[in-house]
Design a protein around this motif. Structure first.
Motif, PDB file in Angstrom:
ATOM      1  N   GLN A   1     -17.076 -18.741  29.239  1.00  0.00           N
ATOM      2  CA  GLN A   1     -17.012 -17.373  28.703  1.00  0.00           C
ATOM      3  C   GLN A   1     -15.786 -17.195  27.806  1.00  0.00           C
ATOM      4  OE1 GLN A   1     -16.972 -14.745  32.078  1.00  0.00           O
ATOM      5  NE2 GLN A   1     -14.779 -14.903  32.385  1.00  0.00           N
ATOM      6  N   SER A   2     -15.887 -16.280  26.871  1.00  0.00           N
ATOM      7  CA  SER A   2     -14.756 -15.987  25.983  1.00  0.00           C
ATOM      8  C   SER A   2     -13.554 -15.584  26.819  1.00  0.00           C
ATOM      9  CB  SER A   2     -15.112 -14.844  25.028  1.00  0.00           C
ATOM     10  OG  SER A   2     -16.024 -15.312  24.079  1.00  0.00           O
ATOM     11  N   GLU A   3     -12.400 -16.088  26.438  1.00  0.00           N
ATOM     12  CA  GLU A   3     -11.149 -15.813  27.148  1.00  0.00           C
ATOM     13  C   GLU A   3     -11.125 -16.389  28.564  1.00  0.00           C
ATOM     14  OE1 GLU A   3      -8.693 -14.314  25.281  1.00  0.00           O
ATOM     15  OE2 GLU A   3     -10.193 -14.261  23.692  1.00  0.00           O
ATOM     16  N   ALA A   4     -11.961 -17.380  28.851  1.00  0.00           N
ATOM     17  CA  ALA A   4     -11.947 -18.036  30.163  1.00  0.00           C
ATOM     18  C   ALA A   4     -10.582 -18.690  30.368  1.00  0.00           C
ATOM     19  CB  ALA A   4     -13.057 -19.081  30.241  1.00  0.00           C
ATOM     20  N   PRO A   5     -10.126 -18.820  31.619  1.00  0.00           N
ATOM     21  CA  PRO A   5      -8.807 -19.415  31.865  1.00  0.00           C
ATOM     22  C   PRO A   5      -8.655 -20.817  31.262  1.00  0.00           C
ATOM     23  CG  PRO A   5      -9.848 -18.729  33.943  1.00  0.00           C
ATOM     24  CD  PRO A   5     -10.804 -18.434  32.841  1.00  0.00           C
ATOM     25  N   ARG A   6      -9.735 -21.595  31.245  1.00  0.00           N
ATOM     26  CA  ARG A   6      -9.671 -22.956  30.705  1.00  0.00           C
ATOM     27  C   ARG A   6     -10.787 -23.121  29.669  1.00  0.00           C
ATOM     28  NH1 ARG A   6      -9.815 -26.953  35.176  1.00  0.00           N
ATOM     29  NH2 ARG A   6      -8.637 -28.190  33.742  1.00  0.00           N
ATOM     30  N   GLU A   7     -10.871 -22.188  28.771  1.00  0.00           N
ATOM     31  CA  GLU A   7     -11.967 -22.116  27.794  1.00  0.00           C
ATOM     32  C   GLU A   7     -12.105 -23.395  26.964  1.00  0.00           C
ATOM     33  OE1 GLU A   7     -13.368 -19.272  24.064  1.00  0.00           O
ATOM     34  OE2 GLU A   7     -11.669 -18.672  25.300  1.00  0.00           O
ATOM     35  N   VAL A   8     -13.344 -23.913  26.918  1.00  0.00           N
ATOM     36  CA  VAL A   8     -13.624 -25.092  26.105  1.00  0.00           C
ATOM     37  C   VAL A   8     -13.937 -24.661  24.680  1.00  0.00           C
ATOM     38  CG1 VAL A   8     -14.371 -26.622  27.973  1.00  0.00           C
ATOM     39  CG2 VAL A   8     -16.048 -25.132  26.871  1.00  0.00           C
ATOM     40  N   ASN A   9     -13.761 -25.582  23.782  1.00  0.00           N
ATOM     41  CA  ASN A   9     -13.929 -25.300  22.365  1.00  0.00           C
ATOM     42  C   ASN A   9     -15.394 -25.496  21.949  1.00  0.00           C
ATOM     43  OD1 ASN A   9     -13.600 -24.968  19.654  1.00  0.00           O
ATOM     44  ND2 ASN A   9     -12.140 -26.642  19.391  1.00  0.00           N
ATOM     45  N   ILE A  10     -16.190 -24.433  22.087  1.00  0.00           N
ATOM     46  CA  ILE A  10     -17.584 -24.478  21.635  1.00  0.00           C
ATOM     47  C   ILE A  10     -17.844 -23.269  20.753  1.00  0.00           C
ATOM     48  CG2 ILE A  10     -18.577 -25.857  23.524  1.00  0.00           C
ATOM     49  CD1 ILE A  10     -19.396 -23.219  24.879  1.00  0.00           C
ATOM     50  N   ASP A  11     -18.867 -23.360  19.932  1.00  0.00           N
ATOM     51  CA  ASP A  11     -19.178 -22.266  19.022  1.00  0.00           C
ATOM     52  C   ASP A  11     -19.824 -21.097  19.775  1.00  0.00           C
ATOM     53  OD1 ASP A  11     -22.358 -22.633  18.588  1.00  0.00           O
ATOM     54  OD2 ASP A  11     -21.371 -24.584  18.726  1.00  0.00           O
ATOM     55  N   HIS A  12     -19.827 -19.947  19.132  1.00  0.00           N
ATOM     56  CA  HIS A  12     -20.348 -18.710  19.725  1.00  0.00           C
ATOM     57  C   HIS A  12     -21.818 -18.855  20.126  1.00  0.00           C
ATOM     58  CE1 HIS A  12     -20.962 -14.477  20.475  1.00  0.00           C
ATOM     59  NE2 HIS A  12     -21.979 -14.494  19.640  1.00  0.00           N
ATOM     60  N   GLU A  13     -22.599 -19.490  19.279  1.00  0.00           N
ATOM     61  CA  GLU A  13     -24.033 -19.652  19.545  1.00  0.00           C
ATOM     62  C   GLU A  13     -24.268 -20.454  20.837  1.00  0.00           C
ATOM     63  OE1 GLU A  13     -27.944 -21.623  17.392  1.00  0.00           O
ATOM     64  OE2 GLU A  13     -26.183 -21.175  16.163  1.00  0.00           O
ATOM     65  N   THR A  14     -23.552 -21.557  21.009  1.00  0.00           N
ATOM     66  CA  THR A  14     -23.686 -22.387  22.216  1.00  0.00           C
ATOM     67  C   THR A  14     -23.233 -21.599  23.438  1.00  0.00           C
ATOM     68  OG1 THR A  14     -23.270 -24.355  20.897  1.00  0.00           O
ATOM     69  CG2 THR A  14     -23.036 -24.595  23.268  1.00  0.00           C
ATOM     70  N   ARG A  15     -22.171 -20.808  23.285  1.00  0.00           N
ATOM     71  CA  ARG A  15     -21.663 -19.969  24.373  1.00  0.00           C
ATOM     72  C   ARG A  15     -22.743 -18.974  24.816  1.00  0.00           C
ATOM     73  NH1 ARG A  15     -16.569 -20.260  25.122  1.00  0.00           N
ATOM     74  NH2 ARG A  15     -16.038 -20.636  22.967  1.00  0.00           N
ATOM     75  N   GLU A  16     -23.412 -18.365  23.834  1.00  0.00           N
ATOM     76  CA  GLU A  16     -24.471 -17.391  24.128  1.00  0.00           C
ATOM     77  C   GLU A  16     -25.680 -18.045  24.794  1.00  0.00           C
ATOM     78  OE1 GLU A  16     -25.081 -13.912  24.107  1.00  0.00           O
ATOM     79  OE2 GLU A  16     -22.928 -14.258  24.213  1.00  0.00           O
TER      80      GLU A  16
END
Length: 156
Positions: free
Chosen positions: A84-99
């Motif tokens: 999720q956006s702003e996750a404590p250990r956020e991985v570097n993925i694009d918005h589309e993949t996140r959704e």
């Protein structure tokens, strides 16, 4: 130390030396090796980018989950920690993949992180892995492994 334990130790060193040298053959070879993953993780910590590997490993573990209730709770925990956006250990993925991954959570299956996991894997393979191979720590390991392989050959 008896002869048999010396022999076992020698074999173990030779196996680990061979293993260290195999890590440079492919990223898959590195990920297949428990020692390789540990060495790569240690390197990523120096770059403050271990979250990608931690996420990939969490996904691998997640895929082995058989219980539907555990699957859902693990999926939410992984999503909250890494995706999720702003996750404590956020991985570097694009918005589309996140959704896509967020939508996959509604019917959590062992495949719900596949796309995000593939993106982070590619990122590590193309970006962090080549730097790991050039790092002083890996260069030292290969020098030691090469000299152990050579000294083992001259003793046999």
């Amino acid at each position: 130390m008896g002869t048999s334990s010396k022999l076992q130790l020698g074999t173990r060193w030779r196996d680990s030396s061979k293993e260290v040298l195999e890590w440079r053959e492919s990223f898959d070879q590195l990920l297949k090796s428990k020692n390789g993953v540990t060495a790569f993780h240690t390197f990523l910590k120096t770059e403050f980018s271990e979250e990608n590997l931690d996420f990939w490993l969490a996904c691998e573990d997640f895929k082995k989950t058989r219980s539907k209730t555990k699957l859902a709770s693990k999926a939410n925990r992984i999503f909250e920690e890494f995706v999720q956006s702003e996750a404590p250990r956020e991985v570097n993925i694009d918005h589309e993949t996140r959704e896509i991954t967020r939508k996959n959570l509604s019917g959590a299956t062992s495949a719900c992180f596949n796309e995000a996991q593939a993106k982070t894997r590619t990122l590590m393979e193309k970006d962090s892995y080549p730097r790991f191979l050039k790092s002083a720590s890996y260069q030292d390991m290969t020098k030691q492994a090469t000299s152990r392989c050579i000294s083992k050959r001259s003793h046999t």
